[in-house]
Motif scaffolding. Structure first.
Motif, PDB file in Angstrom:
ATOM      1  N   LEU A   4     -70.166 -10.640 -16.546  1.00  0.00           N
ATOM      2  CA  LEU A   4     -69.072 -10.534 -15.592  1.00  0.00           C
ATOM      3  C   LEU A   4     -69.304 -11.567 -14.504  1.00  0.00           C
ATOM      4  O   LEU A   4     -70.414 -11.668 -13.978  1.00  0.00           O
ATOM      5  N   VAL A   5     -68.280 -12.321 -14.158  1.00  0.00           N
ATOM      6  CA  VAL A   5     -68.407 -13.364 -13.148  1.00  0.00           C
ATOM      7  C   VAL A   5     -67.311 -13.179 -12.102  1.00  0.00           C
ATOM      8  O   VAL A   5     -66.128 -13.349 -12.395  1.00  0.00           O
ATOM      9  N   GLU A   6     -67.744 -12.830 -10.881  1.00  0.00           N
ATOM     10  CA  GLU A   6     -66.802 -12.620  -9.783  1.00  0.00           C
ATOM     11  C   GLU A   6     -66.599 -13.910  -8.988  1.00  0.00           C
ATOM     12  O   GLU A   6     -67.503 -14.752  -8.915  1.00  0.00           O
ATOM     13  N   SER A   7     -65.437 -14.014  -8.367  1.00  0.00           N
ATOM     14  CA  SER A   7     -65.144 -15.135  -7.480  1.00  0.00           C
ATOM     15  C   SER A   7     -64.045 -14.730  -6.508  1.00  0.00           C
ATOM     16  O   SER A   7     -63.403 -13.681  -6.686  1.00  0.00           O
ATOM     17  N   GLY A   8     -63.836 -15.572  -5.493  1.00  0.00           N
ATOM     18  CA  GLY A   8     -62.726 -15.354  -4.575  1.00  0.00           C
ATOM     19  C   GLY A   8     -63.095 -14.835  -3.205  1.00  0.00           C
ATOM     20  O   GLY A   8     -62.238 -14.707  -2.335  1.00  0.00           O
ATOM     21  N   GLY A   9     -64.366 -14.534  -2.994  1.00  0.00           N
ATOM     22  CA  GLY A   9     -64.772 -14.053  -1.689  1.00  0.00           C
ATOM     23  C   GLY A   9     -64.736 -15.167  -0.646  1.00  0.00           C
ATOM     24  O   GLY A   9     -64.489 -16.333  -0.960  1.00  0.00           O
ATOM     25  N   GLY A  10     -64.991 -14.783   0.594  1.00  0.00           N
ATOM     26  CA  GLY A  10     -65.009 -15.769   1.664  1.00  0.00           C
ATOM     27  C   GLY A  10     -64.978 -15.113   3.021  1.00  0.00           C
ATOM     28  O   GLY A  10     -65.146 -13.895   3.152  1.00  0.00           O
ATOM     29  N   LEU A  11     -64.761 -15.946   4.026  1.00  0.00           N
ATOM     30  CA  LEU A  11     -64.672 -15.494   5.416  1.00  0.00           C
ATOM     31  C   LEU A  11     -63.203 -15.478   5.829  1.00  0.00           C
ATOM     32  O   LEU A  11     -62.492 -16.470   5.651  1.00  0.00           O
ATOM     33  N   VAL A  12     -62.764 -14.353   6.360  1.00  0.00           N
ATOM     34  CA  VAL A  12     -61.365 -14.220   6.754  1.00  0.00           C
ATOM     35  C   VAL A  12     -61.281 -13.407   8.037  1.00  0.00           C
ATOM     36  O   VAL A  12     -62.152 -12.560   8.300  1.00  0.00           O
ATOM     37  N   GLN A  13     -60.278 -13.668   8.828  1.00  0.00           N
ATOM     38  CA  GLN A  13     -60.079 -12.896  10.054  1.00  0.00           C
ATOM     39  C   GLN A  13     -59.444 -11.545   9.725  1.00  0.00           C
ATOM     40  O   GLN A  13     -58.755 -11.394   8.704  1.00  0.00           O
ATOM     41  N   ALA A  14     -59.687 -10.596  10.590  1.00  0.00           N
ATOM     42  CA  ALA A  14     -59.068  -9.282  10.430  1.00  0.00           C
ATOM     43  C   ALA A  14     -57.553  -9.436  10.322  1.00  0.00           C
ATOM     44  O   ALA A  14     -56.941 -10.220  11.047  1.00  0.00           O
ATOM     45  N   GLY A  15     -56.980  -8.678   9.387  1.00  0.00           N
ATOM     46  CA  GLY A  15     -55.551  -8.767   9.121  1.00  0.00           C
ATOM     47  C   GLY A  15     -55.195  -9.727   8.012  1.00  0.00           C
ATOM     48  O   GLY A  15     -54.053  -9.736   7.536  1.00  0.00           O
ATOM     49  N   GLY A  16     -56.162 -10.526   7.585  1.00  0.00           N
ATOM     50  CA  GLY A  16     -55.934 -11.500   6.539  1.00  0.00           C
ATOM     51  C   GLY A  16     -56.038 -10.906   5.140  1.00  0.00           C
ATOM     52  O   GLY A  16     -56.211  -9.689   4.971  1.00  0.00           O
ATOM     53  N   SER A  17     -55.943 -11.793   4.150  1.00  0.00           N
ATOM     54  CA  SER A  17     -55.951 -11.378   2.753  1.00  0.00           C
ATOM     55  C   SER A  17     -56.901 -12.234   1.927  1.00  0.00           C
ATOM     56  O   SER A  17     -57.160 -13.391   2.257  1.00  0.00           O
ATOM     57  N   LEU A  18     -57.400 -11.633   0.878  1.00  0.00           N
ATOM     58  CA  LEU A  18     -58.191 -12.336  -0.130  1.00  0.00           C
ATOM     59  C   LEU A  18     -57.847 -11.750  -1.496  1.00  0.00           C
ATOM     60  O   LEU A  18     -57.476 -10.578  -1.601  1.00  0.00           O
TER      61      LEU A  18
END
Length: 114
Positions: A4-18
């Motif tokens: 299994l290979v996950e991706s798409g994480g990151g740093l985001v401000q509150a209220g944002g989306s990922l």
């Protein structure tokens, strides 16, 4: 090789989306349920959302109405759309398959700043 290979994480401000993605390989993806788990620093790994082989979904109380789990069997991929993110959503997100209780991906870090 089953993985299994996950991706798409990151740093985001509150209220944002990922949008997280998890690509599975080495087994018949469409036949098994999938789940997304979150592990905050020094805490246990908790179930965030799950989806059955038939598309039925369940969510943890803290993410209901904000997160959506989905799957694309043609791409052997499960997704987690995360909206209205909060600082308490911070953690490493792992996907998991019912195919094997021992199988986990490497995880993807999500950090939500206030």
């Amino acid at each position: 090789q089953v993985q299994l290979v996950e991706s798409g994480g990151g740093l985001v401000q509150a209220g944002g989306s990922l949008r997280l993605s998890c690509v599975a390989s080495g087994y018949k993806f469409s036949m098994f349920g999938m789940g997304w788990y979150r592990q905050a620093s020094e805490k246990q790994r908790d179930l965030v959302a799950s989806i059955t082989s038939g598309g039925g979904t369940r969510y943890g109380d803290s993410v209901k109405g904000r997160f959506t789990i989905s799957r694309d069997n043609a791409k052997n991929t499960v997704y987690l759309q995360m909206n209205s993110l909060k600082p308490e959503d911070t953690g490493v997100y792992y996907c998991h398959t019912e195919y094997s209780s021992a199988l986990w991906g490497q995880g993807t870090q999500v950090t939500v700043s206030s």
